[in-house]
Design a protein around this motif. Structure first.
Motif, mmCIF file in Angstrom:
data_model
loop_
_atom_site.group_PDB
_atom_site.id
_atom_site.type_symbol
_atom_site.label_atom_id
_atom_site.label_comp_id
_atom_site.label_asym_id
_atom_site.label_seq_id
_atom_site.Cartn_x
_atom_site.Cartn_y
_atom_site.Cartn_z
ATOM 1 N N GLY A 199 -16.328 -31.936 52.064
ATOM 2 C CA GLY A 199 -17.641 -31.177 52.270
ATOM 3 C C GLY A 199 -17.944 -31.138 50.777
ATOM 4 O O GLY A 199 -19.349 -30.004 50.424
ATOM 5 N N ARG A 236 -19.415 -30.823 46.944
ATOM 6 C CA ARG A 236 -19.434 -29.296 45.819
ATOM 7 C C ARG A 236 -19.706 -28.170 47.004
ATOM 8 O O ARG A 236 -19.419 -27.003 46.266
ATOM 9 N N SER A 237 -19.051 -28.054 48.035
ATOM 10 C CA SER A 237 -19.746 -26.392 48.440
ATOM 11 C C SER A 237 -18.363 -26.970 49.540
ATOM 12 O O SER A 237 -18.930 -26.368 50.869
ATOM 13 N N GLY A 238 -17.190 -27.921 49.795
ATOM 14 C CA GLY A 238 -16.192 -27.994 50.588
ATOM 15 C C GLY A 238 -15.190 -27.227 50.026
ATOM 16 O O GLY A 238 -15.373 -25.875 49.801
ATOM 17 N N ARG A 239 -14.321 -27.724 50.421
ATOM 18 C CA ARG A 239 -13.010 -28.058 49.827
ATOM 19 C C ARG A 239 -11.889 -28.956 49.328
ATOM 20 O O ARG A 239 -12.314 -29.941 50.420
ATOM 21 N N ASP A 294 -11.731 -23.534 47.835
ATOM 22 C CA ASP A 294 -13.174 -24.035 48.180
ATOM 23 C C ASP A 294 -13.692 -24.019 47.079
ATOM 24 O O ASP A 294 -13.211 -23.783 46.298
ATOM 25 N N ALA A 316 -17.991 -24.324 45.631
ATOM 26 C CA ALA A 316 -19.769 -23.563 45.641
ATOM 27 C C ALA A 316 -20.097 -24.697 44.568
ATOM 28 O O ALA A 316 -19.440 -24.587 43.130
ATOM 29 N N MET A 317 -20.768 -24.614 44.778
ATOM 30 C CA MET A 317 -22.430 -25.123 43.711
ATOM 31 C C MET A 317 -22.408 -24.159 42.893
ATOM 32 O O MET A 317 -22.800 -22.924 43.140
ATOM 33 N N LYS A 354 -23.910 -21.744 40.657
ATOM 34 C CA LYS A 354 -24.863 -21.171 40.187
ATOM 35 C C LYS A 354 -26.556 -21.504 38.995
ATOM 36 O O LYS A 354 -27.605 -21.815 39.767
ATOM 37 N N GLY A 362 -26.434 -23.595 42.917
ATOM 38 C CA GLY A 362 -26.284 -23.297 44.507
ATOM 39 C C GLY A 362 -25.814 -21.452 45.001
ATOM 40 O O GLY A 362 -26.016 -20.680 43.399
ATOM 41 N N LYS A 363 -24.604 -21.688 44.923
ATOM 42 C CA LYS A 363 -24.524 -20.249 45.831
ATOM 43 C C LYS A 363 -23.618 -19.128 44.278
ATOM 44 O O LYS A 363 -23.068 -17.765 44.811
ATOM 45 N N ASN A 366 -15.472 -24.989 40.749
ATOM 46 C CA ASN A 366 -16.190 -26.406 41.286
ATOM 47 C C ASN A 366 -15.005 -28.040 40.650
ATOM 48 O O ASN A 366 -14.548 -27.336 39.888
#
Length: 141
Positions: A13, A15-18, A29, A31-32, A34, A38-39, A44
């Motif tokens: 997934g 940068r937004s995966g695992r 997990d 996440a991109m 902010k 991203g959220k 990261n």
């Protein structure tokens, strides 16, 4: 040459995966950030790289003093890793690293010498040599 240690980590997934290591000890997990649109709310790749480099460099400092009269122990050193992500001129991205190394119980000159030796030993430093701008900020306490 055979590796002294090998590990495998699967990423799914982007940068937004695992990410998860094959032994299951690392399972995070992603996440991109902010700052990149991203959220946020999860780690990261840059944070993971900063953590790995800082921990490895700390051990390289200890290793660099094993045969000297001045021995550095885990409780004598703190390393903070900072990783920057920037666009390059060809439309890709580059990393930069700053390591802030604080060593207790030695003078500034000795600390500088120890860190210079550690920078030659550390596998992260050797891996990025000539590819990533690495700044070393050395202080004593």
């Amino acid at each position: 040459m055979s590796a002294a240690y090998t590990t495998r980590v699967k990423a799914v997934g982007g940068r937004s995966g695992r990410v998860e290591s094959e032994d299951g000890i690392l399972a995070l997990d992603l996440a991109m950030p902010k700052e990149l649109g991203g959220k946020g709310g999860a780690t990261n790749p840059e944070q993971l790289f900063a953590a790995g480099y800082a921990a490895c460099f700390e051990n390289a400092v200890i290793h660099a003093t094993r045969k000297s009269e001045t021995k550095i122990r885990d409780e004598d050193i703190v390393v903070v890793g900072e990783v920057g992500l920037s666009a390059n001129s060809s439309g890709g991205f580059v990393l930069s690293v700053t390591l802030e190394i604080e060593i207790a119980g030695v003078d500034q000159g000795t600390a500088n010498d120890i860190v210079a030796a550690a920078h030659q030993i550390c596998p992260y430093s050797n891996a990025v040599k000539g590819n990533i701008d690495v700044k070393l900020k050395v202080s004593t306490k």
